[in-house]
Design a protein around this motif. Sequence first.
Motif, short mmCIF file in Angstrom:
data_model
loop_
_atom_site.label_atom_id
_atom_site.label_comp_id
_atom_site.label_asym_id
_atom_site.label_seq_id
_atom_site.Cartn_x
_atom_site.Cartn_y
_atom_site.Cartn_z
N ALA A 1 0.83 -1.21 0.00
CA ALA A 1 0.00 0.00 0.00
C ALA A 1 0.87 1.26 0.00
N VAL A 2 2.00 1.21 0.68
CA VAL A 2 2.90 2.37 0.72
C VAL A 2 3.52 2.59 -0.66
N VAL A 3 3.93 1.51 -1.30
CA VAL A 3 4.49 1.63 -2.66
C VAL A 3 3.43 2.17 -3.61
N GLY A 4 2.20 1.69 -3.48
CA GLY A 4 1.12 2.19 -4.31
C GLY A 4 0.84 3.66 -4.07
N MET A 5 0.92 4.09 -2.81
CA MET A 5 0.69 5.49 -2.48
C MET A 5 1.78 6.37 -3.09
N VAL A 6 3.02 5.92 -3.03
CA VAL A 6 4.12 6.68 -3.65
C VAL A 6 3.93 6.73 -5.16
N LEU A 7 3.52 5.61 -5.74
CA LEU A 7 3.26 5.58 -7.18
C LEU A 7 2.14 6.55 -7.55
N LEU A 8 1.07 6.56 -6.76
CA LEU A 8 -0.03 7.49 -7.02
C LEU A 8 0.45 8.93 -6.92
N PHE A 9 1.27 9.23 -5.91
CA PHE A 9 1.80 10.59 -5.75
C PHE A 9 2.63 10.99 -6.97
N VAL A 10 3.49 10.09 -7.43
CA VAL A 10 4.34 10.39 -8.59
C VAL A 10 3.48 10.64 -9.83
N VAL A 11 2.48 9.79 -10.05
CA VAL A 11 1.61 9.95 -11.22
C VAL A 11 0.84 11.26 -11.14
N LEU A 12 0.31 11.58 -9.97
CA LEU A 12 -0.46 12.83 -9.83
C LEU A 12 0.41 14.05 -10.04
N ARG A 13 1.65 14.02 -9.53
CA ARG A 13 2.55 15.16 -9.72
C ARG A 13 3.01 15.25 -11.17
N TRP A 14 3.27 14.12 -11.79
CA TRP A 14 3.77 14.09 -13.16
C TRP A 14 2.72 14.60 -14.14
N ARG A 15 1.46 14.20 -13.91
CA ARG A 15 0.38 14.60 -14.81
C ARG A 15 -0.21 15.95 -14.45
N ARG A 16 0.19 16.53 -13.31
CA ARG A 16 -0.36 17.80 -12.83
C ARG A 16 -1.89 17.75 -12.83
N THR A 17 -2.39 16.79 -12.08
CA THR A 17 -3.81 16.52 -12.02
C THR A 17 -4.57 17.68 -11.39
N PRO A 18 -5.63 18.16 -12.04
CA PRO A 18 -6.41 19.27 -11.46
C PRO A 18 -7.25 18.79 -10.27
N ASP A 19 -7.72 19.73 -9.49
CA ASP A 19 -8.53 19.41 -8.31
C ASP A 19 -9.88 18.78 -8.66
N SER A 20 -10.31 18.93 -9.89
CA SER A 20 -11.60 18.38 -10.29
C SER A 20 -11.50 16.96 -10.83
N ALA A 21 -10.30 16.38 -10.83
CA ALA A 21 -10.10 15.03 -11.36
C ALA A 21 -10.83 14.01 -10.47
N PRO A 22 -11.31 12.93 -11.07
CA PRO A 22 -12.05 11.92 -10.28
C PRO A 22 -11.24 11.33 -9.14
N VAL A 23 -9.96 11.13 -9.34
CA VAL A 23 -9.15 10.54 -8.27
C VAL A 23 -9.02 11.50 -7.09
N ILE A 24 -8.95 12.77 -7.35
CA ILE A 24 -8.87 13.76 -6.27
C ILE A 24 -10.21 13.83 -5.53
N ARG A 25 -11.30 13.81 -6.27
CA ARG A 25 -12.63 13.84 -5.63
C ARG A 25 -12.86 12.59 -4.78
N ALA A 26 -12.43 11.43 -5.28
CA ALA A 26 -12.59 10.18 -4.52
C ALA A 26 -11.74 10.23 -3.25
N GLY A 27 -10.52 10.75 -3.36
CA GLY A 27 -9.66 10.87 -2.19
C GLY A 27 -10.24 11.82 -1.16
N ASP A 28 -10.78 12.94 -1.62
CA ASP A 28 -11.41 13.89 -0.69
C ASP A 28 -12.61 13.27 0.02
N TYR A 29 -13.39 12.49 -0.73
CA TYR A 29 -14.55 11.83 -0.12
C TYR A 29 -14.10 10.84 0.95
N LEU A 30 -13.07 10.04 0.64
CA LEU A 30 -12.58 9.07 1.62
C LEU A 30 -11.98 9.76 2.84
#
Length: 125
Positions: A29-58
């Motif tokens: 899970a820690v490796v996956g979290m780091v991977l998610l962080f890298v992908v989100l920073r690399w793609r410069r994901t906006p705040d309205s992205a589904p993954v950001i909304r799902a994370g905020d909900y959780l």
Amino acid sequence: MLVGLIWLLACQLVGEVVVRLTDAPIPGAVVGMVLLFVVLRWRRTPDSAPVIRAGDYLLGHLQLFFVPAGVGVLAYLGALRAHALPVLVGMLGSWLLAIATVGWAVTALIRRRGGETGPAPEEIE
């Protein structure tokens, strides 16, 4: 929302697979979290992205994730009681190590910044 949850679960799955293949001593899970962080920073994901909304909900329901940990503590209360001293020493040691690490990191960042720490409390008035 569903797409965001799929992103989160996919990153966790990839982290688990990487840990199993490499036999690394890190939780998947820690490796996956780091991977998610890298992908989100690399793609410069906006705040309205589904993954950001799902994370905020959780995060809004974060207290529910502590229920299994509380049940685990109650289930192993006898074992914790039998090994109370090592558990307390481990908790105290990790707490002190975390405080020392944060202090060291803050000191290093302040030095890197050129020693600027902001105005002194008496200068704020």
